[in-house]
Scaffold this motif. Sequence first.
Motif, PDB file in Angstrom:
ATOM      1  N   LEU A   1       0.802  -1.226   0.000  1.00  0.00           N
ATOM      2  CA  LEU A   1       0.000   0.000   0.000  1.00  0.00           C
ATOM      3  C   LEU A   1       0.830   1.270   0.000  1.00  0.00           C
ATOM      4  N   THR A   2       2.143   1.166   0.081  1.00  0.00           N
ATOM      5  CA  THR A   2       2.976   2.358   0.016  1.00  0.00           C
ATOM      6  C   THR A   2       3.352   2.612  -1.434  1.00  0.00           C
ATOM      7  N   PRO A   3       3.087   3.813  -1.965  1.00  0.00           N
ATOM      8  CA  PRO A   3       3.413   4.091  -3.367  1.00  0.00           C
ATOM      9  C   PRO A   3       4.892   3.845  -3.642  1.00  0.00           C
ATOM     10  N   ARG A   4       5.169   3.312  -4.822  1.00  0.00           N
ATOM     11  CA  ARG A   4       6.551   3.031  -5.196  1.00  0.00           C
ATOM     12  C   ARG A   4       7.220   4.220  -5.869  1.00  0.00           C
ATOM     13  N   ASP A   5       6.574   5.398  -5.793  1.00  0.00           N
ATOM     14  CA  ASP A   5       7.135   6.573  -6.465  1.00  0.00           C
ATOM     15  C   ASP A   5       7.753   7.541  -5.487  1.00  0.00           C
ATOM     16  N   ALA A   6       8.317   7.020  -4.360  1.00  0.00           N
ATOM     17  CA  ALA A   6       8.933   7.906  -3.378  1.00  0.00           C
ATOM     18  C   ALA A   6       9.969   8.834  -3.985  1.00  0.00           C
ATOM     19  N   PRO A   7      10.840   8.358  -4.906  1.00  0.00           N
ATOM     20  CA  PRO A   7      11.792   9.298  -5.486  1.00  0.00           C
ATOM     21  C   PRO A   7      11.119  10.417  -6.260  1.00  0.00           C
ATOM     22  N   THR A   8       9.967  10.141  -6.909  1.00  0.00           N
ATOM     23  CA  THR A   8       9.302  11.192  -7.668  1.00  0.00           C
ATOM     24  C   THR A   8       8.668  12.224  -6.750  1.00  0.00           C
ATOM     25  N   ARG A   9       8.475  11.898  -5.485  1.00  0.00           N
ATOM     26  CA  ARG A   9       7.930  12.883  -4.557  1.00  0.00           C
ATOM     27  C   ARG A   9       8.977  13.934  -4.184  1.00  0.00           C
ATOM     28  N   ILE A  10      10.249  13.618  -4.346  1.00  0.00           N
ATOM     29  CA  ILE A  10      11.270  14.618  -4.043  1.00  0.00           C
ATOM     30  C   ILE A  10      11.197  15.774  -5.034  1.00  0.00           C
ATOM     31  N   PRO A  11      11.131  15.529  -6.362  1.00  0.00           N
ATOM     32  CA  PRO A  11      10.957  16.671  -7.270  1.00  0.00           C
ATOM     33  C   PRO A  11       9.703  17.488  -6.975  1.00  0.00           C
ATOM     34  N   ALA A  12       8.596  16.808  -6.640  1.00  0.00           N
ATOM     35  CA  ALA A  12       7.376  17.554  -6.313  1.00  0.00           C
ATOM     36  C   ALA A  12       7.584  18.405  -5.063  1.00  0.00           C
ATOM     37  N   ALA A  13       8.257  17.840  -4.063  1.00  0.00           N
ATOM     38  CA  ALA A  13       8.534  18.597  -2.845  1.00  0.00           C
ATOM     39  C   ALA A  13       9.516  19.727  -3.118  1.00  0.00           C
TER      40      ALA A  13
END
Length: 591
Positions: free
Chosen positions: A418-430
């Motif tokens: 249930l944890t999204p596998r796009d954690a690295p993509t959240r860094i650019p958004a942040a």
Amino acid sequence: MGAPILAGLLLGSLPTGLMATLGAFTALYGSGRPYLNRAGHLALIAVSFALSVSIGIWASGRAITVVGCLTLLAMAATFLCSARQVEPPGAYMFVVACAAGTALPAAQLTPFSAGVVVLAGGVFAWLVHMAGALFSLRGPEKSAVAAAANAVAAYLEVLDTERERPAHRRAAAALQRSWQVLVQQQPLKSRADSTLRRLRGLNRRLHLLAAAAAQYSGRAGGVPPEYIRTVRHIAGQAAHPPPPAVPHGSWPILEPPGFFPSLWQSLKPGSPPVKVALRVGAAALIAGAIASSLALDRAYWAVAAAVLMLHTGMDWLRTLQRSLERFAGTLGGIGLTAVIFWWHPQGFWLLAVVMLLQFTIEMLVVRNYALAAVFITATALTIGSGGQPVPDPSRLLQARVEDTALGCAVALLVFRLLTPRDAPTRIPAALAGTVKAVDAAALAMGSGRLDSAQALRMHGRLQQSTLRLAQAYDAAVGGSAAQRDAAEKLWPATAAAEQLAFRVLAAWTIMLHGGSAAGEGRPAVELDADGAARLHQVLSGLAAAAETGRPAAPLGKLPAFLRPEVHAVHEALQTSPERSPARGEGEVSGS
């Protein structure tokens, strides 16, 4: 923990006294809060414990009802504790109280009477927790200001060294915590000559000193030594704060959002409280269903273990570590519990054992969770026995190991699914969010109306976006190997954006309050409407580059005080690895 047991002994009902200790867990919450705020906070905690136990007893005897109630309770408690930032142990203890209360040998108690017994334990814990107000009513506020001053001094002492960044984070967190204690957890109106206003004056001076000192980062000679001496002096002044140097009326304070508006904000789809609550609910339901279908003894232990692993929203590596620590601690706790069951202490010996176990937990839980889990297991099983002989202790201890292993395994499985596998993509958004927040704050600074409610909200938004950036990076570092690799490549841009945000926050404080207000020198911070407009054009391009992974446009003319930080962000984004647009990546991962 001891007083409810003592009351049960004196009244001839030890199981009832042991049940009341569930309410005594109220004492685990509220430390550091101002006493007036703490009074309401702990009262709500005590009532929640009583309600949790009542629900558990009402549901007992029916496996489906027990699992369903525990799941709903775990989700609700996790969401509320996350949304309202309730301190550890958070939601976990309410699930434990609901589950453990059903197993205590106090069958003569109805759900209502059991709730009253637990509430009595909570009332006693409330009285003990509030007793400090009789001796130092403003003690928590003074401690918060002193802690902030010491953190700022520690940061200034390591400026321009490899330890600067973590020290800066700790100082920023301590300053935010002290302002939370002095403002957000206080009534907005206070007497003009009150100790509270004097402490607010010291805290604002700390903000100004930290902001002014940050302007010296990277300069020859470093921060002036008198800054550090002044900050250390403020730490000593917190015990007896002097009158503020600036009239209180000139200090803008933004009223914090109310209880229901903040909950409504947290209910937005995709918010961290909603994500964690859904994860906890899924794990609790699956663990409870498996334990019930396998006819495991004390199946609610599996639910409690699953909730414990997930309710704080930790990343994968820390969740895995906590699971291993919990299981290892449970194995050790089984041995300690076996000794206690063999001894079978009664009366005052039982009281002493429970108090000693709980004291040991509190001394160890922060420093060594695995070792603390040994005593957590022994405490739970000792209280759960109700002071009565255990018919088959070996079977009970085996069930504890089985249920704990099941709960931990389910929690890890749910986390991965249930944890999204796009954690690295959240860094650019942040990253983009932080740069946009810097842009909005700079526009407010250029307008010259930093004391308006809208400008103060921009300041708060910048603080929150900086925190989210750090959380996104930490989540990726604690994720899979691919996520850790992506986070490492994005570290230069993350660090540069964080430094830019800190510099703007420092400049905001200097422009709003002025160095002269605190008797300190004032580094040059100049930003007019034209400069803010030019900066807006540059930052908009940097935000787009962070979000899409495309190269940023060449920089134009920049305000002098922000030029190094903006150049650092621009350079880091230019050298970051190529990425496809964050939105597309997120959609693929989400599918």
